[in-house]
Design a protein around this motif. Sequence first.
Motif, PDB file in Angstrom:
ATOM      1  N   LYS A 143     -12.342  32.202  13.898  1.00 46.40           N
ATOM      2  CA  LYS A 143     -11.272  31.238  13.627  1.00 46.40           C
ATOM      3  C   LYS A 143     -10.723  31.436  12.213  1.00 46.40           C
ATOM      4  CE  LYS A 143     -10.344  26.267  13.804  1.00 46.40           C
ATOM      5  NZ  LYS A 143     -10.921  24.939  14.037  1.00 46.40           N
TER       6      LYS A 143
ATOM      7  N   LYS B 147      -8.523  34.544  12.164  1.00 49.17           N
ATOM      8  CA  LYS B 147      -7.234  34.286  12.808  1.00 49.17           C
ATOM      9  C   LYS B 147      -6.320  33.472  11.900  1.00 49.17           C
ATOM     10  CE  LYS B 147      -8.814  34.685  17.550  1.00 49.17           C
ATOM     11  NZ  LYS B 147      -9.041  34.039  18.835  1.00 49.17           N
ATOM     12  N   TYR B 148      -6.898  32.495  11.193  1.00 45.57           N
ATOM     13  CA  TYR B 148      -6.123  31.681  10.255  1.00 45.57           C
ATOM     14  C   TYR B 148      -5.595  32.546   9.116  1.00 45.57           C
ATOM     15  CZ  TYR B 148      -4.957  28.101   6.833  1.00 45.57           C
ATOM     16  OH  TYR B 148      -4.307  27.344   5.911  1.00 45.57           O
TER      17      TYR B 148
ATOM     18  N   ALA C 199      -5.078  35.805   9.143  1.00 43.05           N
ATOM     19  CA  ALA C 199      -4.067  36.719   9.682  1.00 43.05           C
ATOM     20  C   ALA C 199      -2.737  36.006   9.874  1.00 43.05           C
ATOM     21  CB  ALA C 199      -4.551  37.316  11.004  1.00 43.05           C
ATOM     22  N   ALA C 200      -2.783  34.785  10.378  1.00 45.27           N
ATOM     23  CA  ALA C 200      -1.551  34.011  10.564  1.00 45.27           C
ATOM     24  C   ALA C 200      -0.884  33.724   9.224  1.00 45.27           C
ATOM     25  CB  ALA C 200      -1.852  32.712  11.309  1.00 45.27           C
ATOM     26  N   ALA C 201      -1.671  33.397   8.227  1.00 45.23           N
ATOM     27  CA  ALA C 201      -1.118  33.126   6.896  1.00 45.23           C
ATOM     28  C   ALA C 201      -0.443  34.374   6.331  1.00 45.23           C
ATOM     29  CB  ALA C 201      -2.212  32.634   5.953  1.00 45.23           C
TER      30      ALA C 201
ATOM     31  N   ARG D  34       0.894  36.849   8.080  1.00 42.51           N
ATOM     32  CA  ARG D  34       2.138  37.054   8.833  1.00 42.51           C
ATOM     33  C   ARG D  34       3.211  36.067   8.382  1.00 42.51           C
ATOM     34  NH1 ARG D  34      -1.524  37.864  12.973  1.00 42.51           N
ATOM     35  NH2 ARG D  34      -1.343  35.716  13.680  1.00 42.51           N
ATOM     36  N   ASP D  35       2.834  34.813   8.211  1.00 47.21           N
ATOM     37  CA  ASP D  35       3.801  33.785   7.819  1.00 47.21           C
ATOM     38  C   ASP D  35       4.390  34.027   6.434  1.00 47.21           C
ATOM     39  OD1 ASP D  35       3.294  32.520  10.225  1.00 47.21           O
ATOM     40  OD2 ASP D  35       2.010  30.953   9.344  1.00 47.21           O
ATOM     41  N   GLN D  36       3.626  34.659   5.564  1.00 50.60           N
ATOM     42  CA  GLN D  36       4.073  34.876   4.188  1.00 50.60           C
ATOM     43  C   GLN D  36       4.432  36.329   3.910  1.00 50.60           C
ATOM     44  OE1 GLN D  36       1.397  32.971   1.372  1.00 50.60           O
ATOM     45  NE2 GLN D  36       0.811  31.502   2.937  1.00 50.60           N
ATOM     46  N   SER D  37       4.628  37.120   4.957  1.00 52.40           N
ATOM     47  CA  SER D  37       4.849  38.553   4.777  1.00 52.40           C
ATOM     48  C   SER D  37       6.090  38.866   3.949  1.00 52.40           C
ATOM     49  CB  SER D  37       4.889  39.281   6.114  1.00 52.40           C
ATOM     50  OG  SER D  37       5.999  38.858   6.881  1.00 52.40           O
TER      51      SER D  37
ATOM     52  N   GLU E 202       5.587  46.148   6.581  1.00 54.64           N
ATOM     53  CA  GLU E 202       5.207  45.209   7.650  1.00 54.64           C
ATOM     54  C   GLU E 202       3.963  45.686   8.401  1.00 54.64           C
ATOM     55  OE1 GLU E 202       6.084  42.213   8.883  1.00 54.64           O
ATOM     56  OE2 GLU E 202       7.550  41.896   7.298  1.00 54.64           O
TER      57      GLU E 202
END
Length: 79
Positions: free
Chosen positions: A32, A35-36, A38-40, A42-45, A76
């Motif tokens: 978990k 995943k959190y 990785a999402a962060a 992607r969101d701030q890329s 990216e």
Amino acid sequence: MTDYEPLMASIATKARAAARQLAAADDATKAKALKYAAAALRDQSDDILTANVIDVAPMTKTDLSPLMLYRLKLNEARI
């Protein structure tokens, strides 16, 4: 002491505490957390890529090898 050293010290302290918690966590909790994270990323890329361009630009005027510059440059796919 530079302006950023207190901030970096605080970040390091928090990272060590988080590492201890993750080391003791079960596999589901670790998954978990990954995943959190990785999402962060992607969101701030966009912000990460912009900051990387700013950080790497002055290095192109140094004697760093092209291979080292290549390794420092993000895109990216690398994020």
